[in-house]
Design a protein around this motif. Sequence first.
Motif, PDB file in Angstrom:
ATOM      1  N   SER A   1      78.763  85.834  73.846  1.00 35.79           N
ATOM      2  CA  SER A   1      79.470  84.673  74.369  1.00 35.79           C
ATOM      3  C   SER A   1      80.310  84.072  73.250  1.00 35.79           C
ATOM      4  O   SER A   1      80.034  84.304  72.074  1.00 35.79           O
ATOM      5  CB  SER A   1      78.480  83.629  74.882  1.00 35.79           C
ATOM      6  N   THR A   2      81.295  83.307  73.616  1.00 36.51           N
ATOM      7  CA  THR A   2      82.140  82.681  72.596  1.00 36.51           C
ATOM      8  C   THR A   2      81.538  81.349  72.152  1.00 36.51           C
ATOM      9  O   THR A   2      80.903  80.638  72.928  1.00 36.51           O
ATOM     10  CB  THR A   2      83.561  82.450  73.119  1.00 36.51           C
ATOM     11  N   LEU A   3      81.758  81.032  70.883  1.00 38.97           N
ATOM     12  CA  LEU A   3      81.137  79.855  70.304  1.00 38.97           C
ATOM     13  C   LEU A   3      81.697  78.554  70.841  1.00 38.97           C
ATOM     14  O   LEU A   3      81.061  77.508  70.707  1.00 38.97           O
ATOM     15  CB  LEU A   3      81.282  79.891  68.782  1.00 38.97           C
ATOM     16  N   ASP A   4      82.865  78.592  71.457  1.00 40.43           N
ATOM     17  CA  ASP A   4      83.419  77.351  71.983  1.00 40.43           C
ATOM     18  C   ASP A   4      82.700  76.884  73.251  1.00 40.43           C
ATOM     19  O   ASP A   4      83.062  75.872  73.848  1.00 40.43           O
ATOM     20  CB  ASP A   4      84.921  77.469  72.227  1.00 40.43           C
ATOM     21  N   SER A   5      81.665  77.614  73.654  1.00 41.20           N
ATOM     22  CA  SER A   5      80.835  77.192  74.784  1.00 41.20           C
ATOM     23  C   SER A   5      79.600  76.418  74.348  1.00 41.20           C
ATOM     24  O   SER A   5      78.822  75.960  75.196  1.00 41.20           O
ATOM     25  CB  SER A   5      80.388  78.425  75.582  1.00 41.20           C
ATOM     26  N   TYR A   6      79.424  76.277  73.020  1.00 44.48           N
ATOM     27  CA  TYR A   6      78.173  75.716  72.503  1.00 44.48           C
ATOM     28  C   TYR A   6      78.430  74.711  71.395  1.00 44.48           C
ATOM     29  O   TYR A   6      79.428  74.790  70.671  1.00 44.48           O
ATOM     30  CB  TYR A   6      77.305  76.827  71.908  1.00 44.48           C
ATOM     31  N   THR A   7      77.463  73.811  71.253  1.00 43.95           N
ATOM     32  CA  THR A   7      77.296  73.102  69.993  1.00 43.95           C
ATOM     33  C   THR A   7      76.449  74.004  69.105  1.00 43.95           C
ATOM     34  O   THR A   7      75.416  74.511  69.535  1.00 43.95           O
ATOM     35  CB  THR A   7      76.573  71.761  70.209  1.00 43.95           C
TER      36      THR A   7
ATOM     37  N   ALA B   1      73.304  69.849  60.143  1.00 47.27           N
ATOM     38  CA  ALA B   1      74.670  69.600  60.591  1.00 47.27           C
ATOM     39  C   ALA B   1      74.891  70.300  61.919  1.00 47.27           C
ATOM     40  O   ALA B   1      74.112  71.176  62.305  1.00 47.27           O
ATOM     41  CB  ALA B   1      75.666  70.142  59.553  1.00 47.27           C
ATOM     42  N   CYS B   2      75.950  69.902  62.587  1.00 45.27           N
ATOM     43  CA  CYS B   2      76.331  70.629  63.799  1.00 45.27           C
ATOM     44  C   CYS B   2      77.839  70.528  63.990  1.00 45.27           C
ATOM     45  O   CYS B   2      78.491  69.609  63.458  1.00 45.27           O
ATOM     46  CB  CYS B   2      75.592  70.125  65.035  1.00 45.27           C
ATOM     47  N   ILE B   3      78.368  71.481  64.732  1.00 42.08           N
ATOM     48  CA  ILE B   3      79.783  71.511  65.063  1.00 42.08           C
ATOM     49  C   ILE B   3      79.881  71.627  66.582  1.00 42.08           C
ATOM     50  O   ILE B   3      79.215  72.439  67.197  1.00 42.08           O
ATOM     51  CB  ILE B   3      80.509  72.660  64.328  1.00 42.08           C
ATOM     52  N   LYS B   4      80.705  70.762  67.172  1.00 42.99           N
ATOM     53  CA  LYS B   4      80.772  70.684  68.623  1.00 42.99           C
ATOM     54  C   LYS B   4      81.687  71.768  69.188  1.00 42.99           C
ATOM     55  O   LYS B   4      82.337  72.509  68.463  1.00 42.99           O
ATOM     56  CB  LYS B   4      81.260  69.286  69.023  1.00 42.99           C
ATOM     57  N   ARG B   5      81.730  71.862  70.507  1.00 40.77           N
ATOM     58  CA  ARG B   5      82.494  72.909  71.181  1.00 40.77           C
ATOM     59  C   ARG B   5      83.956  72.941  70.765  1.00 40.77           C
ATOM     60  O   ARG B   5      84.564  74.006  70.699  1.00 40.77           O
ATOM     61  CB  ARG B   5      82.417  72.708  72.691  1.00 40.77           C
TER      62      ARG B   5
ATOM     63  N   ASN C   1      87.529  81.251  65.204  1.00 43.44           N
ATOM     64  CA  ASN C   1      87.456  81.733  66.586  1.00 43.44           C
ATOM     65  C   ASN C   1      87.691  83.235  66.679  1.00 43.44           C
ATOM     66  O   ASN C   1      87.049  83.919  67.480  1.00 43.44           O
ATOM     67  CB  ASN C   1      88.466  80.992  67.448  1.00 43.44           C
ATOM     68  N   ALA C   2      88.603  83.750  65.893  1.00 45.30           N
ATOM     69  CA  ALA C   2      88.915  85.175  65.955  1.00 45.30           C
ATOM     70  C   ALA C   2      87.710  86.036  65.586  1.00 45.30           C
ATOM     71  O   ALA C   2      87.575  87.163  66.058  1.00 45.30           O
ATOM     72  CB  ALA C   2      90.087  85.489  65.038  1.00 45.30           C
TER      73      ALA C   2
ATOM     74  N   ASP D   1      73.421  75.349  71.408  1.00 42.43           N
ATOM     75  CA  ASP D   1      72.990  74.490  72.500  1.00 42.43           C
ATOM     76  C   ASP D   1      74.152  74.281  73.461  1.00 42.43           C
ATOM     77  O   ASP D   1      75.295  74.124  73.025  1.00 42.43           O
ATOM     78  CB  ASP D   1      72.520  73.142  71.947  1.00 42.43           C
ATOM     79  N   TRP D   2      73.855  74.250  74.755  1.00 41.10           N
ATOM     80  CA  TRP D   2      74.897  74.097  75.757  1.00 41.10           C
ATOM     81  C   TRP D   2      75.520  72.691  75.762  1.00 41.10           C
ATOM     82  O   TRP D   2      76.643  72.516  76.222  1.00 41.10           O
ATOM     83  CB  TRP D   2      74.329  74.352  77.163  1.00 41.10           C
ATOM     84  N   SER D   3      74.802  71.708  75.282  1.00 43.36           N
ATOM     85  CA  SER D   3      75.275  70.336  75.418  1.00 43.36           C
ATOM     86  C   SER D   3      76.458  70.064  74.513  1.00 43.36           C
ATOM     87  O   SER D   3      76.701  70.794  73.539  1.00 43.36           O
ATOM     88  CB  SER D   3      74.149  69.349  75.093  1.00 43.36           C
ATOM     89  N   ASP D   4      77.164  68.994  74.804  1.00 41.18           N
ATOM     90  CA  ASP D   4      78.353  68.655  74.019  1.00 41.18           C
ATOM     91  C   ASP D   4      78.513  67.148  73.861  1.00 41.18           C
ATOM     92  O   ASP D   4      79.608  66.647  73.724  1.00 41.18           O
ATOM     93  CB  ASP D   4      79.604  69.257  74.665  1.00 41.18           C
ATOM     94  N   TYR D   5      77.393  66.422  73.863  1.00 41.91           N
ATOM     95  CA  TYR D   5      77.492  64.975  73.714  1.00 41.91           C
ATOM     96  C   TYR D   5      77.672  64.608  72.238  1.00 41.91           C
ATOM     97  O   TYR D   5      77.566  65.456  71.352  1.00 41.91           O
ATOM     98  CB  TYR D   5      76.250  64.299  74.296  1.00 41.91           C
ATOM     99  N   GLN D   6      77.936  63.331  72.015  1.00 45.12           N
ATOM    100  CA  GLN D   6      78.180  62.873  70.649  1.00 45.12           C
ATOM    101  C   GLN D   6      76.927  63.036  69.801  1.00 45.12           C
ATOM    102  O   GLN D   6      75.814  62.780  70.248  1.00 45.12           O
ATOM    103  CB  GLN D   6      78.598  61.410  70.672  1.00 45.12           C
TER     104      GLN D   6
END
Length: 125
Positions: free
Chosen positions: A27-33, A49-53, A74-75, A99-104
């Motif tokens: 899966s692509t990382l832009d679907s996850y935190t 630390a974390c990086i959001k979608r 992304n590439a 993680d699937w979530s994307d909240y603050q």
Amino acid sequence: QVQLVESGGGLVQSGGSLRLSCAASGSTLDSYTIGWFRQVPGKERVGLACIKRSGSVTYYTDSVKGRFTLSRENAENTIYLQMSNLEPDDTAVYYCAADWSDYQGCPSRYEYDFWGQGTQVTVSS
């Protein structure tokens, strides 16, 4: 579902730098935190630390703020954790998680759905 593989750990002297990678497949990382954690034997796994979608929003704990930097390529479908000015207390096994979530803010470790196997970082004094 996503599979995560960490790499880039190793032995470094105090004050040195390392770049850890968290490569994703399935899966692509832009679907996850994506979060980074570390754990030393006998202690709980601690979030760093974390990086959001979006790939542009990041959060850091006080212990690593200013020393660690997250980025996403992304590439390569890879998250990088650039660590600088490392200290012996940074010695641990480092894990990335999705993680699937994307909240603050960053999810707690209990909310992450997928984990990598970890990579060892050892900082000598």
